[in-house]
Design an enzyme around this catalytic site. Structure first.
Site, short mmCIF file in Angstrom:
data_model
loop_
_atom_site.label_atom_id
_atom_site.label_comp_id
_atom_site.label_asym_id
_atom_site.label_seq_id
_atom_site.Cartn_x
_atom_site.Cartn_y
_atom_site.Cartn_z
N GLU A 1 0.69 -1.42 0.05
CA GLU A 1 -0.04 0.09 -0.03
C GLU A 1 0.95 1.29 -0.16
O GLU A 1 0.51 2.15 -0.28
CB GLU A 1 -1.04 0.01 1.24
CG GLU A 1 -0.32 0.15 2.37
CD GLU A 1 -1.14 1.12 3.16
OE1 GLU A 1 -2.19 1.54 3.02
OE2 GLU A 1 -0.41 1.71 4.39
N ASN B 1 -5.02 1.46 4.28
CA ASN B 1 -5.71 2.88 4.00
C ASN B 1 -5.20 3.70 2.71
O ASN B 1 -5.92 4.42 2.45
CB ASN B 1 -5.45 3.82 5.33
CG ASN B 1 -3.96 3.81 5.80
OD1 ASN B 1 -3.36 2.83 6.11
ND2 ASN B 1 -3.65 4.67 6.00
N HIS B 2 -3.80 3.34 2.45
CA HIS B 2 -3.31 4.05 1.27
C HIS B 2 -3.63 3.59 -0.04
O HIS B 2 -3.25 4.05 -1.11
CB HIS B 2 -1.76 4.27 1.41
CG HIS B 2 -1.31 5.35 2.60
ND1 HIS B 2 -1.50 6.54 2.40
CD2 HIS B 2 -0.78 5.11 3.52
CE1 HIS B 2 -1.00 7.40 3.24
NE2 HIS B 2 -0.49 6.23 4.14
FE FE2 Z 1 -1.29 2.08 6.32
#
Ligand code: FE2
Length: 261
Positions: free
Chosen positions: A39, A67-68
């Site tokens: 990520e 999350n990225h």
């Molecule tokens: Fe992360």
């Protein structure tokens, strides 16, 4: 069977560490399945279709994220198109991609790979614990080898997930903090566990970013545009020996490779 999981590949430094060491690690440990968290592979922010394709061409069997994963717009369509790539399952289901995939290992064993994201100090997503229950119930009973990448900030949330899934999956390995932890073990029910696999990237910075820029940010409280650190390349991950007839882990060991600087 031996499963190699490599922690968050960060920038070109991490991609080079992966490219330089992957074949040797696979040969040394007799690896049948290689999973990489990618990520942060694009300069620390997300991953591109080209980078993911390059990793798969190198001999990586599956890619997890966190999350990225939403940082690069052209990756959205790739998430739907490539069945070897996951994004955390507890994001809204309308978003592209899958949180649970099945990938065949080199020995023909079908492996379930589940990607989840924590909520503590992160985006308030659906409950990762209940999402794990829901998706594990969907996994066919003959798919014994089950790997979970839990992408989370807080150690307590990760340890709790390890216990929550103990005996139901082969391994729960944490990602996201970029710091490898030393709590490598097999839990009571046979699940291999480590709170964080650590980063595969530049250790001369602050969790991947240039240390001078991060210090400027802390010292001034002004917004600073962060860039990837260029030095101190290291690869971090774990090798897990899994009994493919039961799905239980026999052993788990940390692996590290340092790049000459
Ligand atoms: Fe992360």
């Amino acid at each position: 069977m031996n499963l190699l999981f490599i922690g968050d590949v960060y920038s070109s430094v991490g991609r080079n560490a992966l490219a330089w060491n992957l074949a040797e690690l696979q040969a040394t440990y007799g690896v049948q399945m290689t999973i990489v968290n990618a990520e942060n592979a694009a300069g620390g922010f997300g991953v591109t279709p080209q980078i993911a394709d390059d990793m798969l061409s190198l001999g990586v069997d599956a890619i997890t994220t966190g999350n990225h994963v939403w940082d690069k717009r052209d990756f959205f369509e790739y998430l739907d198109r490539n069945p070897r790539v996951t994004r955390p399952a507890n994001y809204p289901k309308e978003l592209p991609g899958r949180g649970l995939i099945y990938v065949e290992a080199r020995n023909g064993v079908r492996v379930a790979i589940l990607n989840l994201q924590g909520r503590a100090l992160m985006t308030p997503l659906d409950c990762p614990f209940r999402k794990a229950d829901e998706l594990i119930a969907e996994i066919p009973t003959d798919v014994k080898v089950r790997f979970v990448d839990f992408h989370a900030e807080l150690t307590s949330e990760k340890v709790a997930m390890g216990w929550h899934l103990d005996g139901r999956v082969s391994a729960v390995i944490g990602t996201h903090t970029h710091i490898p932890t030393a709590d490598t073990r097999i839990l009571a029910g046979g699940t291999a566990y480590q709170t964080d696999a650590g980063m595969t990237g530049p250790y001369d910075g602050v969790i991947g970013a240039d240390k001078e820029l991060v210090l400027k940010k802390f010292l001034t409280s002004l917004p600073v545009r962060l860039e990837a650190s260029k030095k101190g390349g290291e690869l971090h991950g774990v090798v897990i020996d899994i009994d493919e007839t039961t799905g239980q882990a026999r052993s788990i060991e940390r692996v590290t490779r340092k790049m000459a600087s």
